[in-house]
Write a protein that holds these residues in place. Structure first.
Motif, PDB file in Angstrom:
ATOM      1  N   LEU A 196       0.997  -1.120   0.074  1.00 47.35           N
ATOM      2  CA  LEU A 196       0.161   0.250  -0.027  1.00 47.35           C
ATOM      3  C   LEU A 196       1.161   1.182  -0.278  1.00 47.35           C
ATOM      4  O   LEU A 196       0.127   1.946  -1.008  1.00 47.35           O
ATOM      5  CB  LEU A 196      -0.881   0.096   1.289  1.00 47.35           C
ATOM      6  N   THR A 197       1.859   1.264   0.860  1.00 43.94           N
ATOM      7  CA  THR A 197       2.754   2.506   0.679  1.00 43.94           C
ATOM      8  C   THR A 197       3.464   2.519  -0.438  1.00 43.94           C
ATOM      9  O   THR A 197       3.668   3.249  -0.912  1.00 43.94           O
ATOM     10  CB  THR A 197       3.850   1.886   1.714  1.00 43.94           C
ATOM     11  N   ALA A 198       3.695   1.564  -0.904  1.00 42.79           N
ATOM     12  CA  ALA A 198       4.423   1.663  -2.629  1.00 42.79           C
ATOM     13  C   ALA A 198       2.829   2.168  -3.669  1.00 42.79           C
ATOM     14  O   ALA A 198       3.762   3.312  -4.581  1.00 42.79           O
ATOM     15  CB  ALA A 198       4.115   0.741  -3.435  1.00 42.79           C
ATOM     16  N   PHE A 199       1.457   1.775  -3.258  1.00 44.80           N
ATOM     17  CA  PHE A 199       0.659   2.532  -4.235  1.00 44.80           C
ATOM     18  C   PHE A 199       0.652   3.902  -4.172  1.00 44.80           C
ATOM     19  O   PHE A 199       0.186   4.165  -5.260  1.00 44.80           O
ATOM     20  CB  PHE A 199      -0.343   1.748  -3.724  1.00 44.80           C
ATOM     21  N   ARG A 200       0.457   4.307  -3.342  1.00 45.52           N
ATOM     22  CA  ARG A 200       0.708   5.425  -2.422  1.00 45.52           C
ATOM     23  C   ARG A 200       1.483   5.716  -2.906  1.00 45.52           C
ATOM     24  O   ARG A 200       1.075   8.052  -4.180  1.00 45.52           O
ATOM     25  CB  ARG A 200       0.893   5.913  -0.802  1.00 45.52           C
ATOM     26  N   ASN A 201       2.461   5.697  -2.861  1.00 43.52           N
ATOM     27  CA  ASN A 201       3.255   6.790  -3.617  1.00 43.52           C
ATOM     28  C   ASN A 201       3.946   6.892  -4.891  1.00 43.52           C
ATOM     29  O   ASN A 201       4.054   8.288  -6.045  1.00 43.52           O
ATOM     30  CB  ASN A 201       4.959   5.825  -2.710  1.00 43.52           C
ATOM     31  N   TRP A 202       3.586   5.699  -6.225  1.00 44.21           N
ATOM     32  CA  TRP A 202       3.706   5.973  -7.754  1.00 44.21           C
ATOM     33  C   TRP A 202       2.433   6.160  -7.783  1.00 44.21           C
ATOM     34  O   TRP A 202       2.647   6.471  -8.963  1.00 44.21           O
ATOM     35  CB  TRP A 202       4.269   4.138  -7.868  1.00 44.21           C
ATOM     36  N   THR A 203       0.612   5.661  -6.998  1.00 52.11           N
ATOM     37  CA  THR A 203       0.389   6.800  -7.942  1.00 52.11           C
ATOM     38  C   THR A 203       0.607   8.463  -7.738  1.00 52.11           C
ATOM     39  O   THR A 203       0.107   8.942  -9.085  1.00 52.11           O
ATOM     40  CB  THR A 203      -0.935   6.610  -7.501  1.00 52.11           C
ATOM     41  N   GLU A 204       0.890   8.658  -7.253  1.00 54.13           N
ATOM     42  CA  GLU A 204       0.686  10.277  -6.977  1.00 54.13           C
ATOM     43  C   GLU A 204       2.194  10.338  -7.941  1.00 54.13           C
ATOM     44  O   GLU A 204       1.977  11.619  -8.233  1.00 54.13           O
ATOM     45  CB  GLU A 204       1.486  10.398  -5.228  1.00 54.13           C
ATOM     46  N   ARG A 205       3.544   9.924  -8.273  1.00 53.63           N
ATOM     47  CA  ARG A 205       3.981   9.999  -9.285  1.00 53.63           C
ATOM     48  C   ARG A 205       3.703  10.378 -10.223  1.00 53.63           C
ATOM     49  O   ARG A 205       3.797  11.012 -11.253  1.00 53.63           O
ATOM     50  CB  ARG A 205       5.350   9.303  -8.492  1.00 53.63           C
ATOM     51  N   LEU A 206       3.198   9.499 -10.643  1.00 52.67           N
ATOM     52  CA  LEU A 206       2.769   8.745 -12.159  1.00 52.67           C
ATOM     53  C   LEU A 206       0.943   9.959 -12.156  1.00 52.67           C
ATOM     54  O   LEU A 206       0.875   9.356 -13.716  1.00 52.67           O
ATOM     55  CB  LEU A 206       1.600   7.266 -12.312  1.00 52.67           C
ATOM     56  N   GLY A 207       0.622  10.072 -11.008  1.00 55.34           N
ATOM     57  CA  GLY A 207      -0.443  11.377 -11.481  1.00 55.34           C
ATOM     58  C   GLY A 207      -1.425  10.336 -11.560  1.00 55.34           C
ATOM     59  O   GLY A 207      -2.359  11.533 -12.688  1.00 55.34           O
TER      60      GLY A 207
END
Length: 336
Positions: A196-207
């Motif tokens: 989940l931590t990775a999901f939050r991080n990457w969805t933000e970075r990928l817009g």
């Protein structure tokens, strides 16, 4: 080059005994203490055959921290136990299992090292006590004491990024997440699982806008998946996300059950990608697209890592991540 004579002199045993043991004479019968002493001296002196250090049998403890939740959740660790045993036999290692760390600590003198499986994390005091009596150990799947022991884990953060990239390249933009909670690193506990931590991080970075599309609570069980799947349907019945990434197959089974009961058809209404690629993924309706965690590679890496640490008397600790592979089935088919 180290000779048999030097090993014999250092170990206190005859050159003939040393030679027969190190050359694998199947007719040789010696006490365990003799075998261990000769092996120890040969490694300290750097004895090698050809270009490789000698690989010798060892007595290894298995700290089994897998807690019983439900049959599907247990299946992952049952398979890991089996694969670990197969790999150990191939490496001439004798495994002895312990379900309680106190028992392992009490019997530490019988073993050269240990391998730990399961998600339950011993306390920091227990880990320190274990390190004092058995300094060589490898944790599979978790990394509870990175300053004390080695670890080998599936690279779940990279898996989440791979899943997002795969979905986005197939035209998916509204992507949700369904999973359990809890993650431990060293002495620190996190309410969020690393996926989940990775999901939050990457969805933000990928817009990617994941607002209101994250459902994470409870254990990694079918019941958790069913409950969270029902919540997702209730919140988005008329506007389902393009896809969901689900943290584990056990949860995905419950999610698919909830979606089917509510009339949400996968992959028509929403796609699903899961993680683990357990056997059940072939039999769900629809069959489940899932990232495969190569347990044989986890076990083999753990054994090799432990053997290398013991042989070299290494004091620096190694932490290895193993990549995952997408197995495509009906719940999501990537764009060509």
């Amino acid at each position: 080059m180290v000779t048999m004579k030097e090993i014999a002199q250092e170990s206190g045993f005859s050159q003939a005994t040393v030679s027969r043991l190190l050359n694998g004479d199947p007719t040789l019968s010696v006490k365990e203490e003799t075998r261990r002493r000769i092996i120890e001296v040969s490694e300290q002196l750097g004895y090698a055959t050809g270009s490789r250090r000698i690989v010798l049998p060892r007595r290894v403890a298995v700290l089994d921290n897998a807690t019983r939740e439900e049959e599907l959740a247990d299946a992952y660790f049952d398979e890991l136990r089996s694969v670990l045993g197969d790999n150990a036999r191939a490496q001439h290692m004798e495994l002895t299992s312990f379900s309680h760390i106190d028992d392992l600590i009490a019997n530490a003198g019988d073993f050269d090292g240990f391998i730990s499986i399961g998600p339950s994390v011993p306390s920091s005091d227990e880990l320190l006590k274990l390190h004092l009596v058995l300094p060589y150990g490898v944790f599979i799947d978790i990394n509870p004491a990175p300053s004390l022991f080695d670890s080998v884990q599936p690279d779940l953060s990279q898996t989440i990024l791979d899943a997002l990239d795969m979905l986005v390249s197939s035209g998916k933009r509204r992507i949700g997440y369904i999973g359990g909670t809890g993650f431990t690193m060293g002495l620190h506990e996190y309410p969020e699982d690393s996926r989940l931590t990775a999901f939050r991080n990457w969805t933000e970075r990928l817009g990617l806008d994941a607002e209101g599309l994250i459902y994470a609570q409870g254990a990694f069980t079918v019941d958790t998946g069913r409950t969270l799947g029902e919540e997702a349907v209730n919140d988005h019945r008329d506007d389902m996300p393009d896809a969901f990434i689900v943290a584990a197959d056990t949860i995905a089974v419950g999610v698919l059950q909830a979606f089917t009961a509510a009339g949400v058809l996968v992959p028509r209404d929403t796609s699903v990608i899961s993680i683990n690629n357990q056997a059940i993924a072939q039999y769900t309706s629809p069959t489940l697209t899932s990232y495969d965690i190569d347990q044989n590679e986890l076990a083999d890496t753990a054994i090799t890592m432990l053997a290398e640490a013991i042989s070299s008397r290494r004091t620096l600790h190694h932490h290895t991540f193993i990549s995952t592979t997408l197995v495509v089935r009906d719940s999501f088919v990537p764009a060509r």
